[in-house]
Design an enzyme around this catalytic site. Structure first.
Site, PDB file in Angstrom:
ATOM      1  N   LYS A 112       0.831  -1.215   0.000  1.00  0.00           N
ATOM      2  CA  LYS A 112       0.000   0.000   0.000  1.00  0.00           C
ATOM      3  C   LYS A 112       0.856   1.251   0.000  1.00  0.00           C
ATOM      4  CE  LYS A 112      -4.500  -1.516   1.216  1.00  0.00           C
ATOM      5  NZ  LYS A 112      -5.694  -1.396   2.021  1.00  0.00           N
ATOM      6  N   LYS A 192      -3.660 -10.184  -6.964  1.00  0.00           N
ATOM      7  CA  LYS A 192      -4.860 -10.494  -6.188  1.00  0.00           C
ATOM      8  C   LYS A 192      -6.034  -9.656  -6.710  1.00  0.00           C
ATOM      9  CE  LYS A 192      -6.474  -9.388  -1.758  1.00  0.00           C
ATOM     10  NZ  LYS A 192      -6.307  -8.620  -0.564  1.00  0.00           N
ATOM     11  N   LYS A 195     -10.014  -3.893  -6.254  1.00  0.00           N
ATOM     12  CA  LYS A 195     -10.615  -2.778  -6.986  1.00  0.00           C
ATOM     13  C   LYS A 195      -9.541  -1.825  -7.509  1.00  0.00           C
ATOM     14  CE  LYS A 195     -13.955   0.736  -6.368  1.00  0.00           C
ATOM     15  NZ  LYS A 195     -14.256   1.706  -5.332  1.00  0.00           N
TER      16      LYS A 195
END
Ligand code: SF4
Length: 325
Positions: A112, A192, A195
Site C-alpha cells: 500500500k 490479487k 478494486k
C-alpha cells in the site's frame, strides 16, 4: 456459550468476487458455529484517500450487499467500527507493546505504501495494530480471513502474547480461519483481485459486463490459437471454474482444454453462466435492500449497542490492568 468470531470489511458497495469467495462465503458458513461479530471498518477505510461525503452511503451499500450475500443479521452482529470508539483507544494501548520492526515487515503495508506513496500515513502503518484491537476488544478466538491477512493475524497473536506477559492474562490468542478460496487472482491472472488493480468482477455487476470482462480475461498465455492445447493448471479461469461450475463441467474443461477440444471463449461462457446464476439472487436481494435505509440503519444501531457494551467491559479490565483506574 459460543466462542466469538470477528471479521471486518471495508465500506464499499463494490464488493467483488475476491471478497465474496475469500471472505464472505467463509463468514456465512461459520454463522452457526460462532457468536459472529462483523464490522464495517470505516477507521481502516480512511487510511487511504477517499471521499468523505460518500462514506455514509458506502457503509449502507456494504451493509446491504453482505446481508444480500447471506450474512443473516438475526444470527450475527453487524456494526460500524467508528461507533465503538474503544477500537481506537485499545489500538493506542496495543501500539505501546508493538515493535516498529514488526509493522515494517508487513507485506500489505509495503504494497500500500507503494500504491499510495504520496499519502502514506501513520494510520496505514498502524493498520495491523487497529486490526488487532478490533479482534481482541471482543476477545474473539476466530478470525476468518483470506491468505493475504494471515500475516496480520500472526502479528495480532504476537501483540496478545506481549500484552498478556506485560499486564497479566487478559486476551485469548485468536486463530485465523482460512477459507477454501485462500487467494483469488484478478482477471489479469497476476495480482490479487482488487478494486485498485482494476481486475475485478463486482458482486453487483451487470451480467453483460461480467461476461464481457471474462471474455477479455487472461488465460494460459501459451494458448495463442484455439488449436493450441492449453494447460488448465496455470489458467486463472480454470481456478475460478472450481468455485462456480459443476464437477462434470470442470472435468469437461480440464479434458478438452488439454487437447484443444474447446476454445477459451466457450470455457469462459460456461464460467460466466455459472457465476451469473450464483450471484443473480444476491443482486436481486441487494437491489431491494439498498433502498431500505432505515432497516439497514436499525441493524447497524442494534449491532453498535451490543458491541459498545462488550467493548466497555473489556476496556474497564484493560484500564485497570494498566494502572489507569
Ligand atoms: S480453455 Fe479454459 S482452462 Fe483452458 S486455457 Fe482456455 S480459459 Fe483456460
Amino acid at each position: 456459550m459460543k466462542d466469538k468470531l470477528f471479521s471486518g470489511i471495508q465500506p464499499s458497495g463494490d464488493i467483488h468476487l475476491g471478497n465474496y469467495l475469500g471472505a464472505l462465503k467463509n463468514w456465512i458458513a461459520l454463522l452457526d458455529e460462532y457468536d459472529a461479530i462483523f464490522s464495517i471498518v470505516d477507521y481502516h477505510a480512511i487510511t487511504v484517500p477517499y471521499e468523505a461525503h460518500e462514506l455514509q452511503q458506502r457503509i449502507l451499500d456494504a451493509t446491504a450487499i453482505v446481508i444480500a450475500a447471506g450474512l443473516d443479521p438475526e444470527r450475527s452482529t453487524l456494526f460500524v467500527q467508528s461507533t465503538v470508539p474503544e477500537h481506537t483507544e485499545l489500538c493506542w494501548i496495543l501500539g505501546t507493546v508493538t515493535r516498529i520492526s514488526d509493522l515494517e515487515r508487513m507485506t500489505q503495508f509495503k504494497q500500500k505504501s507503494q500504491q499510495f506513496y504520496q499519502t502514506v500515513n501513520m494510520g496505514l502503518f498502524a493498520y495491523p495494530v487497529l486490526q488487532a484491537a478490533d479482534i481482541i476488544l471482543y476477545k474473539a478466538k476466530a478470525v476468518p480471513v483470506g491468505e493475504d491477512q494471515a500475516q496480520h493475524i500472526e502479528l495480532c497473536r504476537e501483540i496478545v502474547r506481549k500484552f498478556n506477559k506485560t499486564y497479566g492474562e487478559t486476551f485469548p490468542e485468536p486463530q485465523a480461519i482460512l477459507g477454501e478460496a485462500k487467494r483469488i487472482l484478478g482477471l489479469d491472472g497476476q495480482a490479487k483481485m482488487s478494486k485498485t488493480m482494476d481486475n475485478t468482477i463486482g458482486l453487483a455487476e451487470d451480467p453483460k459486463s461480467i461476461q464481457k470482462k471474462l471474455n477479455k480475461a487472461v488465460t494460459d498465455p501459451a494458448r495463442v490459437r484455439k488449436t493450441d492445447p492449453g494447460n488448465p493448471n496455470i489458467c486463472n479461469i480454470f481456478t475460478l471454474q472450481h468455485f462456480f461450475s459443476t464437477p462434470s463441467e470442470i472435468e469437461y474443461v480440464d479434458r478438452e482444454c488439454r487437447v484443444a477440444g474447446i476454445g477459451c471463449l466457450e470455457c469462459k461462457k460456461i464460467l460466466g453462466k455459472n457465476i451469473i446464476a450464483e450471484i443473480l439472487p444476491i443482486q436481486e436481494k441487494y437491489e431491494n435492500l439498498k433502498y431500505q435505509k432505515k432497516y439497514l440503519q436499525d441493524i447497524l444501531a442494534a449491532g453498535s449497542k451490543r458491541c459498545q457494551e462488550i467493548a466497555a467491559t473489556t476496556m474497564e479490565e484493560v484500564r485497570e490492568k494498566l494502572g489507569m483506574r
